[in-house]
Design an enzyme around this catalytic site. Sequence first.
Site, short mmCIF file in Angstrom:
data_model
loop_
_atom_site.label_atom_id
_atom_site.label_comp_id
_atom_site.label_asym_id
_atom_site.label_seq_id
_atom_site.Cartn_x
_atom_site.Cartn_y
_atom_site.Cartn_z
N ASP A 1 71.26 -48.52 -48.19
CA ASP A 1 72.09 -47.38 -48.59
C ASP A 1 71.97 -47.19 -50.10
O ASP A 1 72.47 -48.01 -50.88
CB ASP A 1 73.55 -47.63 -48.19
CG ASP A 1 74.39 -46.39 -48.40
OD1 ASP A 1 74.45 -45.90 -49.55
OD2 ASP A 1 74.96 -45.87 -47.43
N ARG B 1 78.05 -37.71 -45.09
CA ARG B 1 77.50 -37.80 -43.74
C ARG B 1 78.59 -38.22 -42.78
O ARG B 1 79.16 -39.29 -42.94
CB ARG B 1 76.42 -38.89 -43.69
CG ARG B 1 75.08 -38.42 -43.99
CD ARG B 1 73.98 -39.10 -43.23
NE ARG B 1 73.85 -40.55 -43.34
CZ ARG B 1 72.82 -41.19 -42.85
NH1 ARG B 1 71.85 -40.53 -42.24
NH2 ARG B 1 72.73 -42.48 -42.95
N ASP C 1 75.35 -47.09 -52.08
CA ASP C 1 75.98 -48.41 -52.19
C ASP C 1 75.23 -49.30 -53.16
O ASP C 1 75.83 -50.03 -53.96
CB ASP C 1 76.04 -49.09 -50.82
CG ASP C 1 77.15 -48.55 -49.95
OD1 ASP C 1 78.07 -47.91 -50.50
OD2 ASP C 1 77.09 -48.74 -48.73
N THR D 1 78.36 -38.17 -36.15
CA THR D 1 77.37 -37.14 -35.80
C THR D 1 76.18 -37.12 -36.76
O THR D 1 75.17 -36.50 -36.47
CB THR D 1 78.03 -35.75 -35.86
OG1 THR D 1 78.42 -35.50 -37.23
CG2 THR D 1 79.27 -35.67 -34.98
N1 URA Z 1 70.90 -42.73 -46.88
C1 URA Z 1 70.61 -43.89 -47.51
O1 URA Z 1 71.18 -44.21 -48.54
N2 URA Z 1 69.70 -44.71 -46.93
C2 URA Z 1 69.05 -44.41 -45.80
O2 URA Z 1 68.21 -45.19 -45.34
C3 URA Z 1 69.37 -43.18 -45.17
C4 URA Z 1 70.29 -42.36 -45.73
#
Ligand code: URA
Length: 211
Positions: free
Chosen positions: A202, A106, A205, A110
Amino acid sequence: MSAAAVIVVNHPLVQHKLTLMRERDRSIKSFRELVNEVGMLLCYEVTRDLPLELVEIETPLMPMQAPMIAGKKLTFAPILRAGVGFLDGMLALVPSARVSHIGLYRDPDTLEAVEYFFKAPHDLSDRTAILMDPMLATGNSAVAGATLLKKRGARDIRFVCLLAAPEGIAHFQKEHPDVPLWTAAIDERLNDHGYILPGLGDAGDRMFGTK
Ligand code: URA
């Protein structure tokens, strides 16, 4: 074309494990194990309609006609990196499936999906493709992933995630109205950084301990 179904997998085991994963203080080890377990349970749901055929077998007592999956070939297509969390659980159920790795990141400004890797069987036209990414947030990665699989010939694609935002579902259905999606829950909304609320943070993570 009206959009394909959105299936919320509300099985108690899935819901329970999802709640554990949402907890802020859950360990990386536990989070990763739970993603794997939920991957297996979601695989069970997404393959529910695979066609069966009767084959002749011999039990210890007598011959019989018994059902087996009718030659339907699968590819599991995890979007790197969080999608990999589902992979082992799914392969435990369907060990012969091929794997199509889809590398997308990502762009932090953007939020667009940028492709950096795609390795899949040469021709996907005769395979059911299970596209997977735990978080359907903006939908950009899922849209790009489905587009790559279609360019390889995939005609039967199913998208599996753990959590979906309404915005992501709308985006995905607009671009790929032919692709049904399975999720354990639909959350409230996205925040300004494209994270799902209330969400679980995330996923990559939390799975790999990179924060
Ligand atoms: N990606 C993630 O890991 N968590 C989110 O909340 C959105 C995208």
